[in-house]
Design a protein around this motif. Structure first.
Motif, PDB file in Angstrom:
ATOM      1  N   TYR A  96      -8.905  -7.744   7.474  1.00 64.75           N
ATOM      2  CA  TYR A  96      -8.240  -7.884   8.595  1.00 64.75           C
ATOM      3  C   TYR A  96      -9.045  -7.802   9.757  1.00 64.75           C
ATOM      4  N   GLN A  97      -9.676  -6.663  10.012  1.00 67.26           N
ATOM      5  CA  GLN A  97     -10.743  -6.439  11.224  1.00 67.26           C
ATOM      6  C   GLN A  97     -11.524  -7.662  11.360  1.00 67.26           C
ATOM      7  N   ALA A 105     -11.730 -13.042  18.226  1.00 68.77           N
ATOM      8  CA  ALA A 105     -11.761 -12.492  19.513  1.00 68.77           C
ATOM      9  C   ALA A 105     -12.964 -12.712  20.248  1.00 68.77           C
ATOM     10  N   ARG A 106     -14.224 -12.534  19.633  1.00 72.70           N
ATOM     11  CA  ARG A 106     -15.392 -12.715  20.131  1.00 72.70           C
ATOM     12  C   ARG A 106     -15.788 -14.187  20.565  1.00 72.70           C
ATOM     13  N   GLU A 156     -11.135  -3.296  18.999  1.00 77.81           N
ATOM     14  CA  GLU A 156     -11.606  -2.390  17.782  1.00 77.81           C
ATOM     15  C   GLU A 156     -10.758  -1.361  17.762  1.00 77.81           C
ATOM     16  N   GLU A 157     -10.515  -0.584  18.935  1.00 78.51           N
ATOM     17  CA  GLU A 157      -9.567   0.512  18.857  1.00 78.51           C
ATOM     18  C   GLU A 157      -8.171   0.292  18.435  1.00 78.51           C
ATOM     19  N   CYS A 170      -0.568   1.572  12.740  1.00 75.17           N
ATOM     20  CA  CYS A 170      -0.015   0.308  12.330  1.00 75.17           C
ATOM     21  C   CYS A 170      -0.565  -0.701  12.127  1.00 75.17           C
ATOM     22  N   THR A 171      -2.007  -0.896  12.602  1.00 80.73           N
ATOM     23  CA  THR A 171      -2.911  -1.784  12.231  1.00 80.73           C
ATOM     24  C   THR A 171      -3.101  -1.832  10.590  1.00 80.73           C
TER      25      THR A 171
END
Length: 587
Positions: free
Chosen positions: A396-397, A404-405, A417-418, A424-425
């Protein structure tokens, strides 16, 4: 010495700094130790302010005094003032301060989205941080007290959020990357300097000591080790470790078994925790309520019972719960609760009992060790699977950051990233695998030992963020995702079993979990009280006294559950197989 380099705790050895923060897993004794330190310092003539930021705080009960968020002098302890900050109430006020300007200007669906983004545990932490930061940075308060003690410290995740430069931008309002638990940072620009000073004070070893508190058990030690690493990564190295509840002697088979488990957990403690100065506090036979007991906490245990254990009224066994699940033909069954309460073992025991009744069961676990496969792999009528949370989170990350990049600057990437480290993530990350497994209920009974919280389900439901994520990355919303939440809300199909221990903090946390689920429209009927000493045959005076202290919490669960609860004794062998045998054995 129970561990190499450890020493019995005394106040003289602590050498307390101006600020003391106590942190650790729920139920390890943070409040008891914080209160005892505060009272002992005040008894030595120090001016002390004790502040709790725990949503399940029992500080008022400990001192038998009504407390508020400003501070109340404790009768019988000259020099001690206690404050009970309510982060849940603070979060409510904070949420409304953020949302109110948009009411009447934005559609109701957008307002609902904003409110749910501001309803998670991260918002509660930020609200607590907002409250206690003034106690650290206010010079007048600092001059008034020799020591300021905090019961519950901010997590590394919270501190990292506050340090990110993009947290003070308009990133939240412009972001389309999906469900975020960091929405609570919007509008905090005015307090940026205060928060910066607070974090600097936390890292200053001359001013502050972070007291890591754990029990001599595997999961609390793992959790406190994780917390320690997060804090060290932020430059907060001024940490010590207190191991609370150490059993020093054993007089029967039950106490011998507990002692052996404690020693094994401590022998396997992580190397980084061994680097800290470590203190031990013995297991006490009583609840830490009232000044006499607070003052005695660091002394010898004078409250140990010498009376025979009181007989509890007949309590229902696990077999009653299983029979009800079978009779009502539930298709989806969860065991939910905080780590360490035994929900995985209960899930497996229920699966075994249903399988013996001829029910086809699919059992899934998020246990990294995958122990279930070794225990019941060959059992008839049961199939197994495992959700690998770390793999799902990494996938997922990677997906979110790749997208996003394409459009974001590095500052905003750090913010994302945080966001992706938040609790929750992680729940959202396993959502896809979770939905697919629940969908197997079409053909068999599905038992799962974990589930997304009510907050995560509401966040996904109100914003449909997960649906957008799926559409962006895969082009369609799977059928399993579309019908997941309606299935979970259908009490004819789904049973949520809340697992807890007969102690204050686990029961309070379980009650909050239930309220969280209710917000999402998901009902809970059955509770399991696990590891009860009251149902053992122990004659050890310490454990007999501990068993007597369980009764009010068993009564509390009885009331909350409308008597729909079962009790499992503390078992010398708490394996899945042994709990399963207990379910069959007890009438």
């Amino acid at each position: 010495m129970i561990t190499t380099g450890s020493e019995p705790f005394t106040l003289d050895k602590l050498n307390p700094t101006k600020y003391l923060f106590f942190t650790g897993k729920g139920g390890v004794g943070k409040t008891s130790i914080a209160c005892a330190v505060a009272v002992n310092l005040a008894d030595r003539g120090k001016k002390v302010l004790l502040i709790s930021t725990d949503p399940a705080s029992n500080l008022q009960d400990v001192f038998d005094t009504a407390l508020d968020g400003k501070g109340v002098s404790i009768e019988g302890v000259p020099g001690l003032v206690a404050a009970n900050l309510d982060p849940v109430e603070a979060a409510r006020h904070y949420r409304e301060s953020v949302v109110a300007p948009y009411r009447g200007k934005l559609p109701e669906s957008v307002i609902a989205n904003m409110e749910e983004q501001l309803s998670g545990s991260c918002t509660v932490e930020i609200a607590a941080f907002d409250q206690f930061s003034k106690f650290i940075t206010d010079r007048e308060i600092g001059a008034r007290y020799d020591h300021i003690i905090f019961d519950t410290a901010p997590t590394g995740h919270t501190l990292r959020m506050l340090q990110l430069p993009s947290a003070w931008s308009n990133f939240i309002s412009e972001s389309t990357h999906g469900a975020s638990c960091l929405g609570q940072l919007a509008g905090l620009e005015a307090k940026k300097g205060i928060y910066k000073d607070t974090v600097l004070n936390l890292a200053d070893g001359a001013k502050t000591t972070l007291v890591l508190v754990s029990r001599p058990e595997e999961l609390p030690l793992i959790e406190v080790g994780r917390t320690s690493l997060e804090l060290r990564d932020l430059g907060i190295n001024n940490q010590i470790l207190i191991i609370n509840g150490v059993l020093s002697t054993a007089s029967d088979t039950v106490s011998q078994s507990i002692l052996a488990k404690q020693r094994r957990a401590l022998d396997e403690m992580s190397l980084q925790l061994r680097d800290f100065r470590t203190f031990t506090v013995p297991l006490r036979s009583y609840n830490i309520i009232g000044l006499d007991r607070i003052r005695a906490f660091f002394q010898d245990d004078a409250y140990r019972s010498s009376q025979p254990k009181n007989q509890l009224p007949a309590l229902r066994p696990l077999a009653d719960l299983v029979d009800d699940l079978h009779r009502t033909s539930k298709r989806v069954i969860f065991t939910m609760g905080k780590g360490g309460v035994g929900k995985t073992a209960v899930a497996a025991a229920v699966a075994l009992a249903l399988a013996e009744k001829g029910v086809k069961v699919h059992l899934t676990s998020t246990d990294p060790a995958d122990n279930l496969r070794h225990v019941i792999a060959k059992t008839e009528n049961i199939t197994l699977s495992r959700i690998d949370e770390q793999r799902e989170l990494l996938n997922y990350q990677t997906e979110v950051l790749t997208k996003a990049r394409e459009t974001m600057c590095e500052a905003d990437i750090a913010y994302v990233e945080e966001d992706l480290r938040s609790p929750c993530t992680q729940e959202i990350a396993v959502f896809r695998a979770f939905a697919e497994i629940v969908d197997r209920a079409e053909n068999e009974v599905v038992i799962i030992d974990t589930a997304p919280t009510g907050h995560t389900l509401l966040l996904l439901d109100s914003t449909q963020s997960y649906h957008r994520e799926v559409q962006r990355t895969k082009g369609e919303v799977p059928v399993s995702v579309r019908r997941l939440l309606p299935r979970l809300r259908d009490e004819k199909q789904t049973e949520i079993i809340i697992v807890t221990l007969p102690e204050a903090t686990p029961v309070f946390e379980a009650q909050r979990l239930r309220e969280d689920l209710c917000r999402a429209g998901i009902t809970n009927r059955w509770w399991v009280i696990n590891q009860s000493l009251s149902l053992t045959d122990t004659l050890d005076p310490m454990l007999v006294a501990r068993a007597e202290a369980e009764k009010p919490w068993i009564d509390r669960v009885k009331e909350i559950s409308s008597e729909n609860f079962v009790v499992i004794p503390w078992l010398q062998d708490s394996s899945i197989q042994n709990i399963g045998k207990y379910a069959d054995m007890v009438e």
